[in-house]
Design an enzyme around this catalytic site. Structure first.
Site, short mmCIF file in Angstrom:
data_model
loop_
_atom_site.label_atom_id
_atom_site.label_comp_id
_atom_site.label_asym_id
_atom_site.label_seq_id
_atom_site.Cartn_x
_atom_site.Cartn_y
_atom_site.Cartn_z
N LYS A 78 0.83 -1.21 0.00
CA LYS A 78 0.00 0.00 0.00
C LYS A 78 0.86 1.25 0.00
CE LYS A 78 -4.39 -1.70 1.63
NZ LYS A 78 -5.57 -1.52 2.44
N LYS A 132 -10.95 -4.61 -3.24
CA LYS A 132 -11.96 -3.58 -3.45
C LYS A 132 -11.34 -2.23 -3.80
CE LYS A 132 -13.13 -3.74 1.40
NZ LYS A 132 -12.07 -3.28 2.29
N LYS A 172 -4.44 -10.77 -5.57
CA LYS A 172 -5.75 -11.00 -4.93
C LYS A 172 -6.80 -9.99 -5.38
CE LYS A 172 -6.15 -8.25 -0.83
NZ LYS A 172 -6.91 -8.02 0.36
P1 ATP Z 1 -8.25 -3.84 0.29
O1 ATP Z 1 -8.40 -4.81 -0.82
O2 ATP Z 1 -8.89 -2.52 0.06
O3 ATP Z 1 -6.90 -3.77 0.87
P2 ATP Z 1 -9.39 -5.85 1.81
O4 ATP Z 1 -10.69 -6.22 1.20
O5 ATP Z 1 -8.22 -6.73 1.68
O6 ATP Z 1 -9.12 -4.38 1.43
P3 ATP Z 1 -10.62 -5.86 4.37
O7 ATP Z 1 -11.84 -5.21 3.98
O8 ATP Z 1 -10.16 -5.40 5.68
O9 ATP Z 1 -9.48 -5.62 3.35
O10 ATP Z 1 -10.74 -7.43 4.31
C1 ATP Z 1 -11.70 -8.08 5.04
C2 ATP Z 1 -11.59 -9.57 4.99
O11 ATP Z 1 -11.75 -10.05 3.65
C3 ATP Z 1 -10.27 -10.12 5.47
O12 ATP Z 1 -10.52 -11.25 6.27
C4 ATP Z 1 -9.56 -10.49 4.22
O13 ATP Z 1 -8.64 -11.53 4.43
C5 ATP Z 1 -10.71 -10.95 3.34
N1 ATP Z 1 -10.39 -10.80 1.92
C6 ATP Z 1 -10.16 -9.65 1.26
N2 ATP Z 1 -9.91 -9.88 -0.03
C7 ATP Z 1 -9.95 -11.24 -0.19
C8 ATP Z 1 -9.77 -12.11 -1.31
N3 ATP Z 1 -9.47 -11.65 -2.51
N4 ATP Z 1 -9.92 -13.43 -1.11
C9 ATP Z 1 -10.22 -13.92 0.10
N5 ATP Z 1 -10.40 -13.16 1.20
C10 ATP Z 1 -10.27 -11.84 1.06
#
Ligand code: ATP
Ligand code: LTN
Length: 334
Positions: A115, A200, A197
């Site tokens: 990030k 969002k 991965k």
């Molecule tokens: P960003 O992508 O903006 O960094 P994020 O979606 O990774 O945000 P969070 O919203 O805090 O961050 O994630 C919430 C949960 O969703 C966490 O448990 C994370 O591990 C899970 N998660 C996020 N993206 C994935 C993915 N692509 N596959 C599986 N689990 C995910």
């Protein structure tokens, strides 16, 4: 008499619209765990402001994330659902734990490295300290288990190290939490670049599927998902795009990757992609309907986050006082 249930804590940031990755990697597992554990599900708004947020979007998304938890099947009466900033103990404990965390440890966090590259010069100190706040979230509730996607494993290891350090310096204060990372769905990949991965905060909307994407958008995004020229539905690292779609289908339907491979043997990708799209629509459409109903009833939501914050506050305060006493602070006169 009932044995005391083990404690689960998890959270999602209201920093963007939630994706299929958040759903399959986190929320869908929470739903399965809620009967067996004493669960705290938090909307982590303090974490969200580590990157820039528009106040009105943050407000709307915080409620939307909460509505998604409930619509996906988290039962408010059985669980503690709350908003992080409503329980000040999180911020307070994070400061204390900051003093038991090393710069070296934080510098090694891959999410920070990724990030900070993206935000360049104007990177907030909060982004660096983010994992300490996450440790506070978890440790305040004497959490046994933290269900997250695999990208959060490193943060959880840090939380364990901080807890062990504090316990060792003073005396038993925190339960040492364990990660709970499901077998399938732990890492849903980007539809356009299936080696990273699904996130969002990605710029290209074709890279992700949002939980709230309308059915026709979901179908279109799946049909545009990057595959390869092999032309065989195979669960193989050499075909990361196809592998990811198999993972998605498998996590939703419960079929194994092998069963899916067999079903589409010799058929190319058209029918397969079509079925993946339909499976996602089938899973998300009912949730979307419920989210809209829930969001239309603000007082229902308000009731849930009010009760949730009260329950959370009680447990969190207990641990925070314990920390303060052990550190050597004078208890405030009441
Ligand atoms: P960003 O992508 O903006 O960094 P994020 O979606 O990774 O945000 P969070 O919203 O805090 O961050 O994630 C919430 C949960 O969703 C966490 O448990 C994370 O591990 C899970 N998660 C996020 N993206 C994935 C993915 N692509 N596959 C599986 N689990 C995910
Ligand atoms: N950092 C997490 C979100 C998060 C979290 C938590 C997850 C904040 N606090 C406590 C589990 C437990 C992420 O997924 N990006």
């Amino acid at each position: 008499m009932d044995e005391k249930k083990k404690v689960i804590f998890s959270g999602i940031q209201p920093s963007g619209q939630l994706t299929l990755g958040n759903y399959l990697g986190a929320i869908k597992n929470w739903v399965k765990l809620q009967d067996e554990y004493d669960c705290y599900f938090c909307v982590v708004d303090l974490h969200a402001i580590t990157v820039k947020q528009e106040p009105k979007d943050l407000r709307a998304r915080t409620l939307e994330v909460m509505a998604i938890y409930i619509a996906a099947g988290i039962v408010p009466e059985k669980n503690t659902i709350f908003i992080q900033s409503h329980v000040p103990a999180h911020s307070e404990a994070a400061w204390l734990l900051n003093c038991y965390t090393y710069m070296g440890e934080l510098s090694r966090m891959t999410q920070f490295k990724d990030k900070s590259q993206r935000y360049g010069e104007s990177i907030a100190a909060g982004l660096y300290n983010y994992p300490v706040l996450m440790a506070a979230d978890i440790l305040l509730y004497q959490t046994d288990l933290v269900p997250v996607g695999s990208d959060q494993k490193q943060h959880l290891e840090l939380a364990r190290d901080i807890a062990q350090r504090f316990n060792g310096l003073y005396s038993e204060t925190f339960v040492i939490p364990e990660p709970y990372i499901a077998q399938t769905g732990a890492k849903i990949m980007d539809l356009q670049t299936p080696t990273k991965k699904m996130s969002k905060s990605e710029d290209n909307p074709n890279s992700y599927i949002l939980i709230m994407d309308p059915p026709e958008v979901i179908r279109k995004k799946v049909s545009r998902a990057v595959t390869d020229s092999v032309g065989e539905v195979r669960y193989s690292d050499e075909q990361p795009g196809v592998k990811n779609l198999i993972t998605i289908l498998s996590t939703i339907t419960g079929q194994t990757p092998k069963e899916i491979e067999n079903k589409y043997a010799g058929q190319g990708y058209a029918q397969f992609k079509n079925d993946v799209g339909e499976a996602i629509v089938g899973e998300l459409e009912p949730i979307q309907k419920k989210v809209k109903e829930i969001l239309a009833d603000k007082s229902y939501l308000e009731n849930i986050y009010k009760t949730g914050a009260q329950k959370a506050e009680y447990s969190a305060r207990k641990t925070l006082s314990k920390m303060q006493r052990k550190i050597g602070f004078i208890p405030a006169a009441r």
